[in-house]
Design an enzyme around this catalytic site. Structure first.
Site, PDB file in Angstrom:
ATOM      1  N   TYR A  65      47.443  46.504  62.468  1.00 44.00           N
ATOM      2  CA  TYR A  65      46.166  45.798  62.269  1.00 44.00           C
ATOM      3  C   TYR A  65      45.355  45.867  63.562  1.00 44.00           C
ATOM      4  CZ  TYR A  65      48.252  43.721  58.024  1.00 44.00           C
ATOM      5  OH  TYR A  65      48.850  43.519  56.800  1.00 44.00           O
TER       6      TYR A  65
HETATM    7  N1  LIG Z   1      51.436  44.488  53.263  1.00 43.75           N
HETATM    8  C1  LIG Z   1      50.252  45.042  53.087  1.00 43.75           C
HETATM    9  O1  LIG Z   1      50.123  46.261  52.850  1.00 43.75           O
HETATM   10  C2  LIG Z   1      49.021  44.184  53.204  1.00 43.75           C
HETATM   11  C3  LIG Z   1      47.772  44.675  52.792  1.00 43.75           C
HETATM   12  C4  LIG Z   1      46.666  43.833  52.905  1.00 43.75           C
HETATM   13  C5  LIG Z   1      46.813  42.527  53.407  1.00 43.75           C
HETATM   14  N2  LIG Z   1      48.038  42.094  53.823  1.00 43.75           N
HETATM   15  C6  LIG Z   1      48.239  40.725  54.366  1.00 43.75           C
HETATM   16  O2  LIG Z   1      47.620  39.792  53.503  1.00 43.75           O
HETATM   17  C7  LIG Z   1      46.689  39.000  54.229  1.00 43.75           C
HETATM   18  C8  LIG Z   1      45.561  38.572  53.324  1.00 43.75           C
HETATM   19  O3  LIG Z   1      44.929  39.712  52.741  1.00 43.75           O
HETATM   20  P1  LIG Z   1      43.398  39.662  52.369  1.00 43.75           P
HETATM   21  O4  LIG Z   1      42.609  39.333  53.590  1.00 43.75           O
HETATM   22  O5  LIG Z   1      43.076  40.911  51.638  1.00 43.75           O
HETATM   23  O6  LIG Z   1      43.415  38.376  51.383  1.00 43.75           O
HETATM   24  P2  LIG Z   1      42.405  37.891  50.258  1.00 43.75           P
HETATM   25  O7  LIG Z   1      42.646  36.429  50.117  1.00 43.75           O
HETATM   26  O8  LIG Z   1      42.525  38.709  49.029  1.00 43.75           O
HETATM   27  O9  LIG Z   1      40.943  38.148  50.869  1.00 43.75           O
HETATM   28  C9  LIG Z   1      40.552  37.417  51.990  1.00 43.75           C
HETATM   29  C10 LIG Z   1      39.071  37.635  52.223  1.00 43.75           C
HETATM   30  O10 LIG Z   1      38.299  37.023  51.174  1.00 43.75           O
HETATM   31  C11 LIG Z   1      37.213  36.270  51.732  1.00 43.75           C
HETATM   32  N3  LIG Z   1      37.550  34.845  51.495  1.00 43.75           N
HETATM   33  C12 LIG Z   1      38.787  34.263  51.649  1.00 43.75           C
HETATM   34  N4  LIG Z   1      38.740  32.960  51.302  1.00 43.75           N
HETATM   35  C13 LIG Z   1      37.493  32.696  50.905  1.00 43.75           C
HETATM   36  C14 LIG Z   1      36.867  31.530  50.427  1.00 43.75           C
HETATM   37  N5  LIG Z   1      37.528  30.374  50.295  1.00 43.75           N
HETATM   38  N6  LIG Z   1      35.539  31.599  50.090  1.00 43.75           N
HETATM   39  C15 LIG Z   1      34.862  32.764  50.217  1.00 43.75           C
HETATM   40  N7  LIG Z   1      35.403  33.912  50.675  1.00 43.75           N
HETATM   41  C16 LIG Z   1      36.718  33.888  51.020  1.00 43.75           C
HETATM   42  C17 LIG Z   1      37.182  36.632  53.221  1.00 43.75           C
HETATM   43  O11 LIG Z   1      36.471  37.867  53.416  1.00 43.75           O
HETATM   44  P3  LIG Z   1      34.894  37.962  53.672  1.00 43.75           P
HETATM   45  O12 LIG Z   1      34.478  36.758  54.472  1.00 43.75           O
HETATM   46  O13 LIG Z   1      34.745  39.264  54.389  1.00 43.75           O
HETATM   47  O14 LIG Z   1      34.281  37.980  52.301  1.00 43.75           O
HETATM   48  C18 LIG Z   1      38.647  36.920  53.510  1.00 43.75           C
HETATM   49  O15 LIG Z   1      38.859  37.741  54.630  1.00 43.75           O
HETATM   50  C19 LIG Z   1      46.282  39.904  55.415  1.00 43.75           C
HETATM   51  O16 LIG Z   1      45.762  39.175  56.505  1.00 43.75           O
HETATM   52  C20 LIG Z   1      47.604  40.537  55.747  1.00 43.75           C
HETATM   53  O17 LIG Z   1      48.397  39.656  56.521  1.00 43.75           O
HETATM   54  C21 LIG Z   1      49.145  42.895  53.719  1.00 43.75           C
END
Ligand SMILES: NC(=O)c1ccc[n+]([C@@H]2O[C@H](COP(=O)([O-])OP(=O)(O)OC[C@H]3O[C@@H](n4cnc5c(N)ncnc54)[C@H](OP(=O)(O)O)[C@@H]3O)[C@@H](O)[C@H]2O)c1
Length: 364
Positions: A65
């Site tokens: 990351y």
């Molecule tokens: N193992 C893997 O291959 C893999 C892959 C991906 C992620 N991950 C892990 O999973 C974690 C979470 O993934 P993700 O960031 O994709 O999770 P997600 O919950 O699907 O998306 C999070 C994004 O949605 C928006 N958001 C979140 N909460 C919100 C709310 N209450 N209201 C409005 N917008 C909101 C924000 O982006 P904006 O502000 O830009 O809209 C935030 O960065 C990562 O940090 C990582 O640790 C692992």
């Protein structure tokens, strides 16, 4: 730490407890994809501080990351904390640079990569080291033996895997048993209301073997927040989804595309239902979408992402003090059907009259 406002679960079949919401650190520090909503170190600290204040004790990052940037931010925060209070997870597998051996799950790269992660995280051990993806080039025995050695020498407490398919996970479990190695405690997999495929294979292995699921992208990268409108193109600077939508050459590997949902009526029906359901409980769309995951028995902790303290607080409101009724869980299950392809349809439709409570296996 303030009075806890979260619930805790065991980290798979281990004796360690983690908050049912884990803080994902992918959006902390510089991103190699230049995403506008990526959080500076200062903002990241505010988000992690609030998470800890609300009782969160579990942080997930990865070497890759921001090519080390996320681990550096977490490390700079962690060094000012009581290390004993936090469960820190990181990953290894993706390339960190162009070096021919700076990739994969070989003994050589795993040890080298972990040493570098420990330096960036400023800690002598991580609680959970995860393989980020299957590595076709390395014998699985070599990878599993290395995980076991790292547990035995104290550099990691547990290990888990991420992004594997059903046969790969079962092979991992069987090899560990045959070789008498430390068990795999978690599976980190994409899992949300719009991605339920892992329920057919991987989660069945998890339920049978005591592996805890850590869902990633629980809000489908922002698509399940209810903040987008059908007739308005998402703002390029306002969200990760908008950023990738406005210029497809910026597409982040594995990320969600707005164009896949914009004209899909079933998606809008789901968002409307989440909003109506939320209204009944006094909860937001993200809180209902996260709660649906928390209540799945196979889940240990849901990995949330947040680019502001406000988003973090919103998401943490899914953790405790309320539950979706069985009826609402079923209605969300029905709204997001999983295609029942061959051979699953044939296999599962003939099992209902062969249920034996002494032979633990999956019942759909
Ligand atoms: N193992 C893997 O291959 C893999 C892959 C991906 C992620 N991950 C892990 O999973 C974690 C979470 O993934 P993700 O960031 O994709 O999770 P997600 O919950 O699907 O998306 C999070 C994004 O949605 C928006 N958001 C979140 N909460 C919100 C709310 N209450 N209201 C409005 N917008 C909101 C924000 O982006 P904006 O502000 O830009 O809209 C935030 O960065 C990562 O940090 C990582 O640790 C692992």
């Amino acid at each position: 730490m303030a009075e806890s406002k979260v619930e805790y679960n065991y980290l798979g079949k281990s004796g360690v407890q983690v908050s049912n919401l884990c803080l994902g650190a992918m959006t902390f520090g510089e991103s190699q994809f230049e995403i506008p909503t990526q959080a500076s170190e200062k903002l990241s600290f505010e988000i992690i501080d609030k998470y800890a204040e609300l009782g969160g004790n579990f942080i997930d990052t990865a070497n890759v990351y921001g090519i080390g940037s996320s681990e550096r931010v977490v490390g700079n925060w962690l060094k000012k904390q009581d290390r004993r209070k936090f469960i820190i997870a990181t990953k290894v597998r993706f390339p960190m640079d162009t070096g021919v051996n700076r990739i994969g799950l070989s003994r050589r790269h795993m040890i080298e990569s972990l040493d570098e992660s420990l330096e960036r995280l400023q800690t002598p051990f991580v609680d959970l080291l995860q393989s980020h993806l299957w590595d076709n080039a390395t014998p699985i025995e070599e990878t599993l033996r290395t995980f076991d050695d790292l547990v035995r020498c104290g550099k990691i407490r547990y290990f888990g895997v991420s992004n594997v398919c059903g046969w790969q996970l079962q092979k991992i479990v069987d090899k560990i048993e045959m070789m008498g190695l430390s068990r795999c405690v978690t599976l980190q997999q994409e899992y949300n209301l719009l991605c339920r495929q892992p329920e057919w294979e991987e989660f069945m292995v998890c339920e049978n073997e005591g592996i805890g699921v850590l869902p990633w992208s629980p809000l489908k990268g922002g698509i399940l927040t209810g903040k987008f409108r059908h007739d308005v193109s998402p703002d390029a600077k306002g969200s990760r989804i908008g950023y990738t939508h406005t210029n497809e050459s910026r597409a982040i590997p594995g990320s969600s595309a707005w164009r896949d949902y914009r004209d899909d009526n079933s998606y809008w029906k789901l968002i409307d239902s989440l909003r109506t359901m939320g209204g009944k409980y006094g909860k937001s769309v993200p809180q209902v979408a996260l709660r649906w995951l928390i209540q799945k028995p196979v889940v240990s902790s849901v990995i949330i992402g947040a680019t502001s303290v406000k988003q973090l607080e919103d998401n943490m409101g899914a953790s405790s003090g309320w539950s979706l009724s069985d009826e609402d869980m079923s209605s969300l299950n029905e709204l997001t059907p999983r295609p029942l392809n061959y051979p699953y349809k044939m296999i599962w439709s003939f099992q209902k009259d062969r249920l034996n409570k002494f032979n633990r296996s999956i019942v759909l």
